[in-house]
Design an enzyme around this catalytic site. Structure first.
Site, PDB file in Angstrom:
ATOM      1  N   TYR A 165      45.053  20.071 -22.480  1.00 48.93           N
ATOM      2  CA  TYR A 165      43.891  20.720 -23.110  1.00 48.93           C
ATOM      3  C   TYR A 165      42.646  19.888 -22.807  1.00 48.93           C
ATOM      4  CZ  TYR A 165      40.565  22.663 -26.386  1.00 48.93           C
ATOM      5  OH  TYR A 165      39.425  23.230 -26.928  1.00 48.93           O
ATOM      6  N   GLY A 196      33.342  19.669 -32.017  1.00 46.83           N
ATOM      7  CA  GLY A 196      34.530  19.034 -32.588  1.00 46.83           C
ATOM      8  C   GLY A 196      35.289  20.097 -33.372  1.00 46.83           C
TER       9      GLY A 196
HETATM   10  P1  NDP Z   1      39.861  31.479 -31.521  1.00 42.04           P
HETATM   11  O1  NDP Z   1      41.314  31.400 -31.271  1.00 42.04           O
HETATM   12  O2  NDP Z   1      39.390  31.839 -32.875  1.00 42.04           O
HETATM   13  O3  NDP Z   1      39.195  32.490 -30.455  1.00 42.04           O
HETATM   14  C1  NDP Z   1      39.543  32.424 -29.098  1.00 42.04           C
HETATM   15  C2  NDP Z   1      38.967  33.618 -28.363  1.00 42.04           C
HETATM   16  O4  NDP Z   1      39.316  33.501 -26.978  1.00 42.04           O
HETATM   17  C3  NDP Z   1      39.544  34.926 -28.852  1.00 42.04           C
HETATM   18  O5  NDP Z   1      38.518  35.895 -28.903  1.00 42.04           O
HETATM   19  C4  NDP Z   1      40.555  35.313 -27.778  1.00 42.04           C
HETATM   20  O6  NDP Z   1      40.593  36.722 -27.644  1.00 42.04           O
HETATM   21  C5  NDP Z   1      39.900  34.712 -26.530  1.00 42.04           C
HETATM   22  N1  NDP Z   1      40.886  34.463 -25.493  1.00 42.04           N
HETATM   23  C6  NDP Z   1      41.899  33.545 -25.485  1.00 42.04           C
HETATM   24  N2  NDP Z   1      42.639  33.672 -24.380  1.00 42.04           N
HETATM   25  C7  NDP Z   1      42.093  34.687 -23.659  1.00 42.04           C
HETATM   26  C8  NDP Z   1      42.404  35.314 -22.429  1.00 42.04           C
HETATM   27  N3  NDP Z   1      43.455  34.905 -21.687  1.00 42.04           N
HETATM   28  N4  NDP Z   1      41.637  36.340 -21.981  1.00 42.04           N
HETATM   29  C9  NDP Z   1      40.587  36.750 -22.721  1.00 42.04           C
HETATM   30  N5  NDP Z   1      40.221  36.219 -23.894  1.00 42.04           N
HETATM   31  C10 NDP Z   1      40.978  35.203 -24.358  1.00 42.04           C
HETATM   32  O7  NDP Z   1      39.274  30.047 -31.072  1.00 42.04           O
HETATM   33  P2  NDP Z   1      37.807  29.434 -31.112  1.00 42.04           P
HETATM   34  O8  NDP Z   1      36.808  30.450 -31.461  1.00 42.04           O
HETATM   35  O9  NDP Z   1      37.879  28.202 -31.901  1.00 42.04           O
HETATM   36  O10 NDP Z   1      37.680  29.012 -29.584  1.00 42.04           O
HETATM   37  C11 NDP Z   1      36.650  29.474 -28.726  1.00 42.04           C
HETATM   38  C12 NDP Z   1      36.355  28.409 -27.690  1.00 42.04           C
HETATM   39  O11 NDP Z   1      35.888  27.234 -28.342  1.00 42.04           O
HETATM   40  C13 NDP Z   1      37.564  27.967 -26.856  1.00 42.04           C
HETATM   41  O12 NDP Z   1      37.151  27.794 -25.520  1.00 42.04           O
HETATM   42  C14 NDP Z   1      37.961  26.630 -27.481  1.00 42.04           C
HETATM   43  O13 NDP Z   1      38.603  25.784 -26.569  1.00 42.04           O
HETATM   44  C15 NDP Z   1      36.595  26.110 -27.879  1.00 42.04           C
HETATM   45  N6  NDP Z   1      36.593  25.070 -28.912  1.00 42.04           N
HETATM   46  C16 NDP Z   1      37.148  25.313 -30.140  1.00 42.04           C
HETATM   47  C17 NDP Z   1      37.128  24.313 -31.097  1.00 42.04           C
HETATM   48  C18 NDP Z   1      37.774  24.461 -32.439  1.00 42.04           C
HETATM   49  O14 NDP Z   1      38.028  23.436 -33.115  1.00 42.04           O
HETATM   50  N7  NDP Z   1      38.034  25.676 -32.916  1.00 42.04           N
HETATM   51  C19 NDP Z   1      36.474  23.030 -30.834  1.00 42.04           C
HETATM   52  C20 NDP Z   1      35.931  22.885 -29.517  1.00 42.04           C
HETATM   53  C21 NDP Z   1      35.976  23.893 -28.616  1.00 42.04           C
HETATM   54  P3  NDP Z   1      41.926  37.607 -27.465  1.00 42.04           P
HETATM   55  O15 NDP Z   1      43.058  36.851 -28.111  1.00 42.04           O
HETATM   56  O16 NDP Z   1      41.589  38.896 -28.128  1.00 42.04           O
HETATM   57  O17 NDP Z   1      42.065  37.740 -25.996  1.00 42.04           O
HETATM   58  C1  8X3 Z   2      39.022  21.647 -30.018  1.00 40.33           C
HETATM   59  C2  8X3 Z   2      38.759  20.359 -30.710  1.00 40.33           C
HETATM   60  O1  8X3 Z   2      39.677  18.042 -31.189  1.00 40.33           O
HETATM   61  O2  8X3 Z   2      41.188  19.916 -31.518  1.00 40.33           O
HETATM   62  O3  8X3 Z   2      38.496  21.628 -28.736  1.00 40.33           O
HETATM   63  O4  8X3 Z   2      40.621  19.184 -29.319  1.00 40.33           O
HETATM   64  S1  8X3 Z   2      40.135  19.348 -30.664  1.00 40.33           S
END
Ligand code: NDP
Ligand code: 8X3
Length: 265
Positions: A165, A196
């Site tokens: 990741y 974060g």
């Molecule tokens: P969620 O799981 O709440 O949302 C993830 C979104 O990504 C969903 O809308 C899902 O839609 C979509 N998604 C996942 N896989 C696919 C795919 N193969 N094709 C199309 N859409 C996809 O997570 P977050 O909102 O937290 O995450 C959003 C972004 O933020 C990610 O890139 C994550 O790595 C990043 N992030 C998150 C953090 C956290 O702590 N939450 C911290 C730092 C970064 P669906 O399943 O409908 O396809």
């Molecule tokens: C998501 C934040 O710290 O779980 O990108 O990797 S962490």
């Protein structure tokens, strides 16, 4: 008369933002924020029903237009087909938010599942590349645009059991930096947003539906919520033409970097 109508049409045209991963979490919060600020939206994700519900709600609440596109970012042909068949009215994309992504598992290198690794790399890295390559011709034609890539603090510092990741988010960071350099001549802004811990469906997905483990990720913390990140994205996008925020790292007040936390006892 025709000229007057077309002048009126272009004068009243709203800006268009395309958000990947808009069915949940940060992407959905971005959809809500940009809708409230009167952007028209192209929202994408795999879950069609959710996209339909979000479209209905946001069009009703904010009087904007929403185009849902359902595809898996891992599949280049599906991405190309969806984006290349956009009606002309939707091709003038001002902002692309590359947000779709996930973590799967949190295991030591020797125990981690190779399929999980492949899915993370295919989604977080290849998916972001496929969508960017498909959208870029529209921005190049318009001679402007803004690409926002969702990285992570995990793309700044690795942590134990974060292995692939973290690698996928380090790749996002590198792609963001190199896009910014290569697209400089084309008047396209590129911004990296690196949050974060944000309480979304992220942990539930990472721990494959195990609610107890997913919930414990936020024990003793008041984590960011998706709206905090969406507000930050909007701030970066809403600056004057000549200003480009390159990189944002945003954590809750109880977190510094990837492994320092000031948790409530
Ligand atoms: P969620 O799981 O709440 O949302 C993830 C979104 O990504 C969903 O809308 C899902 O839609 C979509 N998604 C996942 N896989 C696919 C795919 N193969 N094709 C199309 N859409 C996809 O997570 P977050 O909102 O937290 O995450 C959003 C972004 O933020 C990610 O890139 C994550 O790595 C990043 N992030 C998150 C953090 C956290 O702590 N939450 C911290 C730092 C970064 P669906 O399943 O409908 O396809
Ligand atoms: C998501 C934040 O710290 O779980 O990108 O990797 S962490």
């Amino acid at each position: 008369m025709v000229k007057l109508i077309s002048i009126h049409y272009f004068a009243t045209m709203k800006k268009i933002v395309l958000i990947t991963g808009a069915t949940a979490g940060i992407g959905k919060a971005c959809a809500e924020k940009f809708a409230a600020e009167k952007f028209d939206l192209i929202i994408t994700g795999r879950r069609q029903e959710r996209l339909k519900d979000i479209k209905t709600q946001l069009e009703k609440d904010y009087g904007i237009d929403v185009l849902p596109l359902s595809f898996d970012v891992q599949h280049k042909a599906a991405v190309d087909e969806a984006i290349s068949s956009l009606p002309e009215r939707w091709q003038k994309i001002d902002v692309l938010i590359n947000n779709a992504g996930l973590a799967l598992g949190k295991d030591s290198f020797e125990d981690a599942d190779i399929t999980d690794w492949e899915t993370m790399l295919n989604t977080n890295v290849h998916g972001l590349l496929y969508v960017s390559k498909a959208v870029l011709p529209f921005m190049l034609k318009n001679k402007k645009g803004h690409i926002v890539n969702m990285g992570s603090v995990a793309g700044k510092e690795v942590y134990e059991k974060g292995n692939v990741y973290c690698a996928s988010k380090f790749a996002v960071d590198a792609i963001t930096k190199s896009m910014r350099i290569d697209l400089l001549k084309d008047n396209i802004k590129v911004t990296g947003i690196n949050p974060g811990a944000v309480e979304t469906e992220f942990s539930l997905v990472r721990f494959k539906g195990d609610e107890k483990t997913a919930g414990s990720a936020y024990d003793g913390l008041r984590p960011l919520i998706a709206k905090d990140v969406a507000d930050t994205v909007f701030y970066c996008v809403n600056l004057p033409e000549h200003v480009c925020i390159n990189d944002v790292v945003i954590t809750c007040t109880q977190q510094a970097g990837t492994y320092y936390f000031n948790k409530n006892k």
